[in-house]
Scaffold this active site. Structure first.
Site, PDB file in Angstrom:
ATOM      1  N   THR A  55      40.712  41.767  39.638  1.00  0.00           N
ATOM      2  CA  THR A  55      39.495  41.045  39.262  1.00  0.00           C
ATOM      3  C   THR A  55      38.519  41.276  40.412  1.00  0.00           C
ATOM      4  O   THR A  55      38.952  41.620  41.514  1.00  0.00           O
ATOM      5  CB  THR A  55      39.753  39.535  39.112  1.00  0.00           C
ATOM      6  OG1 THR A  55      40.267  39.057  40.326  1.00  0.00           O
ATOM      7  CG2 THR A  55      40.718  39.245  37.985  1.00  0.00           C
ATOM      8  N   THR A  56      37.245  41.099  40.297  1.00  0.00           N
ATOM      9  CA  THR A  56      36.433  40.675  39.165  1.00  0.00           C
ATOM     10  C   THR A  56      35.478  41.826  38.859  1.00  0.00           C
ATOM     11  O   THR A  56      35.068  42.543  39.771  1.00  0.00           O
ATOM     12  CB  THR A  56      35.652  39.393  39.546  1.00  0.00           C
ATOM     13  OG1 THR A  56      36.590  38.372  39.879  1.00  0.00           O
ATOM     14  CG2 THR A  56      34.697  38.924  38.480  1.00  0.00           C
TER      15      THR A  56
END
Length: 284
Positions: A55-56
C-alpha cells in the site's frame, strides 16, 4: 510456456483460431501458469502476516493528463518486508496500473495484463479501447476471487489517457473491488490501507487545472498524510534516497518522473511539513 509436441514442433493450440485474449488461451491450455491458479486446498486461509502486502497507491487527473503514484513500502503484519517496492507499472503506451494487496500475486497479474494488451493488439491489429482495458482487468481480478476469499487479495488501480475522449476528459481513472467490480472515478482516487487519508488530502488539494508539478506535489502530500496515519504506508525516505514512484500519462504517452525530480519534490514536501505538520490547506 512449454507448447511443443514430442517432435519439438509447436502444439496445435498455437495454430487454432480462438480468442484474442492471452489469458483465455492460458486458461484453456496451461491453466497452472495463471497467477489466479489456486495455490491452496479448498477452505484453507492464509494468515494475513505471512505474505508481503503493498500500500498505498493513488491517481489524479490534471491539466495535461493523469498522474499515478505509490509509496514504496511492503509489510508482513507489523514487519516492514520491503522498503523500495515498485507498485506503479506501465501497461502500454497510454495506460498504467498500480496495485495494493498481496505483492507476489499482484506482480504476476501486472505482467500478465501487460502481455494481454500486447497480445490483443498483435492479433487484432489495433489496441484495445481504454474502457475495454478496464473491463479486461476486472475479469482478471474476478478470476482471483477464490484466492481473495483465502486472504490473497489484489486490488489494482488503472489509469489511462483516452485519445478518443473529448478534450478535458482524456485522463481517466478506474478503481476495482476484490470481486472484480469496476468503477470509473472522477478527478482522483486511492487504494490500500492508507487510502482514506490519501483521499482526504486529495479532496482538499485537488484542482482540475493543476500543472504537472502541482499534481505531483499534491500526490506526495497525500502519500505523506497516508504514511502519517497508516503504519503500512511508507513516506519519503530521505536518508536512503527512497522516494515514492510518480508517473504521468499524457498525449505523448507514459512517463515516469525521474528520481532526481521525485527526490526534489519529496524534499520540498518534507520542508513544507516542517512549517505546517498537518499539511497545506485547501485553496480558496
Amino acid at each position: 510456456m512449454q507448447g511443443n509436441d514430442s517432435a519439438g514442433l509447436p502444439s496445435a493450440a498455437f495454430f487454432t483460431p480462438g480468442s484474442s485474449s492471452f489469458t483465455e488461451f492460458l486458461a484453456t491450455h496451461r491453466p497452472r501458469l495463471l497467477p489466479t491458479a489456486p495455490p491452496l486446498p479448498a477452505g484453507a486461509r492464509i494468515a494475513p502476516d505471512r505474505f508481503p502486502h503493498g500500500t498505498t497507491v493513488l491517481a489524479l487527473t490534471y491539466r495535461d493528463g493523469v498522474l499515478i503514484a505509490g509509496d514504496r513500502r511492503a509489510t508482513m503484519g507489523n514487519l516492514i518486508a520491503q522498503r523500495d517496492l515498485e507498485k506503479v507499472h506501465p501497461a502500454d503506451d497510454h495506460t498504467a496500473v498500480a496495485f495494493a494487496g498481496t505483492v507476489g500475486l499482484a506482480l504476476d497479474m501486472v505482467r500478465l495484463y501487460q502481455v494481454e494488451l500486447t497480445h490483443f493488439e498483435k492479433v487484432e491489429g489495433v489496441p484495445m479501447t481504454l474502457g475495454a482495458k478496464a473491463t479486461r482487468l476486472a475479469a482478471m481480478i474476478r478470476q482471483n476471487l477464490a484466492q481473495a476469499m483465502q486472504g490473497l487479495v489484489v486490488v489494482p488501480l488503472l489509469v489511462g489517457y483516452d485519445l478518443t475522449a473529448p478534450d478535458g476528459g482524456r485522463g481517466r481513472i478506474f478503481g476495482f473491488d476484490a470481486a472484480g467490480g469496476l468503477y470509473e472515478k472522477q478527478h482522483f482516487h486511492a487504494e490500500g490501507s492508507g487510502s482514506p487519508y490519501a483521499r482526504g488530502a486529495l479532496k482538499k488539494l485537488y484542482r482540475p487545472d493543476l500543472t504537472r508539478r502541482e499534481a505531483a506535489l499534491a500526490a506526495l502530500q497525500a502519500l505523506y498524510d497516508a504514511a502519517d496515519d497508516d503504519s503500512a504506508t511508507g513516506g519519503p525516505d530521505l536518508n536512503r534516497r527512497i522516494f515514492p514512484v510518480v508517473s504521468v500519462i499524457t498525449e505523448d504517452g507514459f512517463e515516469r518522473l525521474p528520481e532526481p525530480e521525485t527526490g526534489e519534490l519529496s524534499r520540498e514536501t518534507v520542508r513544507q511539513r516542517a512549517g505546517r505538520p498537518d499539511g497545506p490547506h485547501a485553496t480558496a
